[in-house]
Design a protein around this motif. Structure first.
Motif, PDB file in Angstrom:
ATOM      1  N   GLU A 279      47.598 -12.175  45.427  1.00 51.23           N
ATOM      2  CA  GLU A 279      46.908 -11.896  46.686  1.00 51.23           C
ATOM      3  C   GLU A 279      45.772 -10.904  46.464  1.00 51.23           C
ATOM      4  OE1 GLU A 279      49.174 -10.988  50.114  1.00 51.23           O
ATOM      5  OE2 GLU A 279      50.749 -12.460  49.686  1.00 51.23           O
ATOM      6  N   ALA A 280      44.666 -11.139  47.185  1.00 53.66           N
ATOM      7  CA  ALA A 280      43.500 -10.257  47.118  1.00 53.66           C
ATOM      8  C   ALA A 280      43.158  -9.800  48.532  1.00 53.66           C
ATOM      9  CB  ALA A 280      42.310 -10.985  46.503  1.00 53.66           C
ATOM     10  N   ALA A 281      42.651  -8.588  48.650  1.00 53.53           N
ATOM     11  CA  ALA A 281      42.353  -8.048  49.978  1.00 53.53           C
ATOM     12  C   ALA A 281      41.304  -6.950  49.881  1.00 53.53           C
ATOM     13  CB  ALA A 281      43.619  -7.498  50.633  1.00 53.53           C
ATOM     14  N   ILE A 282      40.594  -6.753  50.984  1.00 53.68           N
ATOM     15  CA  ILE A 282      39.658  -5.631  51.147  1.00 53.68           C
ATOM     16  C   ILE A 282      39.973  -4.949  52.473  1.00 53.68           C
ATOM     17  CG2 ILE A 282      37.252  -5.129  51.781  1.00 53.68           C
ATOM     18  CD1 ILE A 282      36.296  -6.733  49.494  1.00 53.68           C
ATOM     19  N   LEU A 283      39.859  -3.625  52.487  1.00 47.62           N
ATOM     20  CA  LEU A 283      40.083  -2.842  53.704  1.00 47.62           C
ATOM     21  C   LEU A 283      38.719  -2.482  54.297  1.00 47.62           C
ATOM     22  CD1 LEU A 283      42.669  -2.460  51.845  1.00 47.62           C
ATOM     23  CD2 LEU A 283      43.075  -0.370  53.148  1.00 47.62           C
ATOM     24  N   PRO A 284      38.279  -3.179  55.356  1.00 46.53           N
ATOM     25  CA  PRO A 284      36.921  -2.983  55.880  1.00 46.53           C
ATOM     26  C   PRO A 284      36.600  -1.548  56.275  1.00 46.53           C
ATOM     27  CG  PRO A 284      37.903  -4.974  56.794  1.00 46.53           C
ATOM     28  CD  PRO A 284      38.987  -4.266  56.053  1.00 46.53           C
TER      29      PRO A 284
ATOM     30  N   THR B 194      37.276 -18.706  32.944  1.00 49.50           N
ATOM     31  CA  THR B 194      38.014 -19.962  33.001  1.00 49.50           C
ATOM     32  C   THR B 194      39.343 -19.810  33.725  1.00 49.50           C
ATOM     33  OG1 THR B 194      39.048 -19.510  30.847  1.00 49.50           O
ATOM     34  CG2 THR B 194      36.971 -20.741  30.844  1.00 49.50           C
ATOM     35  N   ILE B 195      39.692 -18.590  34.101  1.00 49.96           N
ATOM     36  CA  ILE B 195      40.939 -18.359  34.831  1.00 49.96           C
ATOM     37  C   ILE B 195      40.795 -18.909  36.244  1.00 49.96           C
ATOM     38  CG2 ILE B 195      42.453 -16.583  35.774  1.00 49.96           C
ATOM     39  CD1 ILE B 195      42.016 -14.977  33.274  1.00 49.96           C
ATOM     40  N   SER B 196      41.768 -19.673  36.678  1.00 47.28           N
ATOM     41  CA  SER B 196      41.657 -20.436  37.923  1.00 47.28           C
ATOM     42  C   SER B 196      41.718 -19.553  39.166  1.00 47.28           C
ATOM     43  CB  SER B 196      42.769 -21.482  37.995  1.00 47.28           C
ATOM     44  OG  SER B 196      44.044 -20.855  37.939  1.00 47.28           O
ATOM     45  N   ASP B 197      41.341 -20.173  40.282  1.00 47.35           N
ATOM     46  CA  ASP B 197      41.274 -19.480  41.555  1.00 47.35           C
ATOM     47  C   ASP B 197      42.677 -19.183  42.091  1.00 47.35           C
ATOM     48  OD1 ASP B 197      40.247 -18.329  43.807  1.00 47.35           O
ATOM     49  OD2 ASP B 197      39.652 -20.205  44.779  1.00 47.35           O
ATOM     50  N   LEU B 198      42.722 -18.340  43.120  1.00 44.40           N
ATOM     51  CA  LEU B 198      43.986 -17.968  43.743  1.00 44.40           C
ATOM     52  C   LEU B 198      44.506 -19.103  44.620  1.00 44.40           C
ATOM     53  CD1 LEU B 198      43.107 -14.326  44.885  1.00 44.40           C
ATOM     54  CD2 LEU B 198      44.211 -15.042  42.761  1.00 44.40           C
ATOM     55  N   ALA B 199      45.823 -19.160  44.762  1.00 39.90           N
ATOM     56  CA  ALA B 199      46.424 -20.160  45.637  1.00 39.90           C
ATOM     57  C   ALA B 199      46.430 -19.706  47.090  1.00 39.90           C
ATOM     58  CB  ALA B 199      47.856 -20.454  45.173  1.00 39.90           C
ATOM     59  N   VAL B 200      46.362 -18.379  47.308  1.00 39.18           N
ATOM     60  CA  VAL B 200      46.388 -17.809  48.660  1.00 39.18           C
ATOM     61  C   VAL B 200      45.011 -17.265  48.991  1.00 39.18           C
ATOM     62  CG1 VAL B 200      47.450 -16.070  50.152  1.00 39.18           C
ATOM     63  CG2 VAL B 200      48.814 -17.203  48.372  1.00 39.18           C
ATOM     64  N   PRO B 201      44.440 -17.606  50.155  1.00 42.66           N
ATOM     65  CA  PRO B 201      43.107 -17.101  50.501  1.00 42.66           C
ATOM     66  C   PRO B 201      43.099 -15.579  50.584  1.00 42.66           C
ATOM     67  CG  PRO B 201      43.774 -18.885  51.981  1.00 42.66           C
ATOM     68  CD  PRO B 201      44.979 -18.506  51.195  1.00 42.66           C
ATOM     69  N   PRO B 202      42.039 -14.928  50.082  1.00 40.74           N
ATOM     70  CA  PRO B 202      41.926 -13.466  50.233  1.00 40.74           C
ATOM     71  C   PRO B 202      41.736 -13.101  51.701  1.00 40.74           C
ATOM     72  CG  PRO B 202      39.907 -14.380  49.334  1.00 40.74           C
ATOM     73  CD  PRO B 202      40.890 -15.504  49.358  1.00 40.74           C
ATOM     74  N   ARG B 203      41.980 -11.849  52.015  1.00 42.53           N
ATOM     75  CA  ARG B 203      41.944 -11.461  53.428  1.00 42.53           C
ATOM     76  C   ARG B 203      41.456 -10.027  53.585  1.00 42.53           C
ATOM     77  NH1 ARG B 203      48.277 -10.144  54.657  1.00 42.53           N
ATOM     78  NH2 ARG B 203      48.928  -9.732  52.526  1.00 42.53           N
ATOM     79  N   ALA B 204      41.062  -9.733  54.811  1.00 43.96           N
ATOM     80  CA  ALA B 204      40.739  -8.360  55.200  1.00 43.96           C
ATOM     81  C   ALA B 204      41.985  -7.738  55.807  1.00 43.96           C
ATOM     82  CB  ALA B 204      39.592  -8.357  56.205  1.00 43.96           C
ATOM     83  N   LEU B 205      42.296  -6.496  55.392  1.00 39.84           N
ATOM     84  CA  LEU B 205      43.520  -5.828  55.837  1.00 39.84           C
ATOM     85  C   LEU B 205      43.203  -4.542  56.587  1.00 39.84           C
ATOM     86  CD1 LEU B 205      45.974  -5.984  52.784  1.00 39.84           C
ATOM     87  CD2 LEU B 205      45.982  -7.415  54.822  1.00 39.84           C
ATOM     88  N   THR B 206      44.039  -4.244  57.560  1.00 42.11           N
ATOM     89  CA  THR B 206      44.025  -2.901  58.141  1.00 42.11           C
ATOM     90  C   THR B 206      44.752  -1.966  57.186  1.00 42.11           C
ATOM     91  OG1 THR B 206      46.122  -3.233  59.305  1.00 42.11           O
ATOM     92  CG2 THR B 206      44.097  -3.868  60.470  1.00 42.11           C
TER      93      THR B 206
END
Length: 471
Positions: free
Chosen positions: A207-212, A107-119
């Motif tokens: 903020e959420a991120a993944i390093l490809p 039930t915890i709401s979504d993030l306000a900032v879009p997640p992203r891919a990071l170097t």
């Protein structure tokens, strides 16, 4: 001031300033002065080059963290070839689907900032402020201890001059630590898969991120389809970021516990003095190796061991919740269990975060009770549902305790009673609080208590507003 009136301390500091202004270049006059002082010119020249930046910036004795950033980015960008457009799109799609799945699991709401891919370099830039905050207490301790050790080991005739330059000597130790921290963060950037992979909130809030590039390395030997792996890790990353955004107090709670642990660290002065006795500023590799290995940090005190236990409980509680929510959200993935087990194994053997913090501040960030915490969250979810479960993150005093992890039945009982609208069961703390309040109320009612004047009864004024009343 005439030359003859200058003290040895004034002469040494003037020489240092002169060298700083010349970029560490020694002229004939400086060589003669150093020879008279018994100082090796080559050694001091190298030291001056290391200190020039800090001295030019003001030389206030603080730690110049620019070396951390420079070293970390050097390692992070070394083999980083950027993010391909295909990778960016793949992770954008994974995050979008993971967002929908999580809406069914929490039930915890979504993030306000879009997640992203990071170097890797972008991850360093984003997380560096938190790493600096965590390491600063230890950096100051090591810098102060190094200064004291060097002053102790110096020849008697040099101690007065070295004491006069203590501010600069402290900068040497701090700068070496800062550079070593940069090396650790740079290596870490080559291993972390996502923002929450570290376990502590190093990414900016919400903020959420993944390093490809690191994602590819992580999944190379698992034999799992990349799409499934991306969906599972994206879901886990979003769950972690959502939790810290929802529980605003949690981020400060985690970081303050880490820094409190770090402030309790005292450098092993015997080991440092032994190292200082042969320390050559022109060849600081031995000191760097000592910092990296953690040999200068003594065994934990009882207070630190207790702080570490509290921190491990907190991390296990967080990661256990993330595990359960991720498992519920990824039931559609055939390989979800295998991916979850791979993540647990990676954490159990000591991930990159544990290695980084253990070498620098003696802190192991391993949530040792993770499986028990996950079992607790699973029992709570099955008993009272996700809304009541997630409500435990609303306030710090609602969080499960270590006793709740051992046996969640009492916590589940309280949650069920609350759902039925029943008053919560009283405990010893409630009784003690009532006793204190009752005692305070009794004291306030005693005669002569100036804290609360006695009330004046109505119509007691014989004069009254219209003059004397008749008898």
């Amino acid at each position: 001031m005439a030359d003859d009136d200058r003290s040895p301390e004034d002469e040494f500091q003037e020489l240092l300033r002169s060298l700083m202004g010349q970029g560490g270049t020694l002229g004939p006059e400086q060589l003669e002065q150093l020879g008279a002082m018994g100082v090796d010119p080559a050694m001091l020249q190298q030291m001056m080059r290391q200190l020039q930046g800090a001295f030019a910036a003001g030389g206030d004795g603080g730690i110049d963290w620019s070396a951390t950033r420079t070293q970390a980015l050097h390692l992070a960008n070394k083999d980083d070839h950027g993010i391909r457009s295909g990778d960016r799109q793949d992770f954008s799609d994974a995050f979008s689907l993971a967002t929908l799945w999580l809406s069914e699991a929490t039930t915890i709401s979504d993030l306000a900032v879009p997640p992203r891919a990071l170097t890797r370099g972008a991850w360093v830039e984003a997380t560096l402020p938190v790493w600096q905050e965590l390491a600063e207490p230890v950096a100051g301790s090591i810098a102060d201890a190094l200064t004291a050790a060097l002053e102790t080991q110096a020849p008697e005739e040099m101690r007065e001059m070295i004491a006069g330059a203590g501010r600069l000597l402290r900068t040497v130790g701090g700068s070496l630590f800062a550079a070593q921290l940069g090396a650790v963060i740079g290596k870490l950037s080559q291993e972390v898969v996502s923002g929450g992979d570290v376990g502590i909130p190093v990414m900016p809030d919400g903020e959420a991120a993944i390093l490809p590039q690191n994602f590819a390395d992580f999944g190379r030997d698992l034999g799992i389809d990349d799409d499934q792996l991306a969906l599972s890790l994206a879901t886990r990353e979003l769950a972690h970021a959502r939790l810290f955004r929802h529980a605003r107090w949690l981020r400060l709670h985690v970081i303050s516990q880490v820094t409190d642990f770090a402030r309790g660290i005292h450098v092993d002065t015997d080991a440092l003095e032994e190292l200082a006795s042969r320390f050559d500023p022109s060849q600081p590799d031995e000191l760097r190796q000592a910092l990296e290995s953690g040999v200068l940090l003594p065994q934990q005190s009882e207070a630190q061991a207790a702080a570490l236990g509290r921190l491990e409980h907190l991390l296990a509680t967080i990661e256990g919740w993330v595990d359960v929510v991720t498992a519920d959200a990824t039931t559609r993935l055939p390989s979800a269990d295998r991916i979850a087990e791979a993540v647990r194994r990676r954490r159990a053997v000591g991930g990159p975060a544990e290695q980084a913090m253990a070498s620098l501040v003696g802190l192991q960030l391993r949530p040792r009770r993770l499986r028990e915490a996950a079992a607790m969250w699973r029992a709570i979810t099955d008993a009272v549902g996700r809304e009541a479960r997630d409500g435990l993150w609303d306030y710090p005093d609602l969080m499960p305790t270590p006793a709740d992890i051992d046996d969640p039945s009492a916590l589940i009982g309280r949650l069920k009673a609350h759902a039925r609208g029943e008053a919560p069961e009283r405990d010893e703390m409630d009784d003690a609080l009532d006793a204190l309040l009752s005692e305070a109320a009794s004291r306030s009612e005693l005669p002569g208590d100036a804290s609360e004047p006695e009330p004046v009864a109505e119509d007691t004024d014989p004069e009254g507003p219209e003059g004397p009343r008749p008898v």
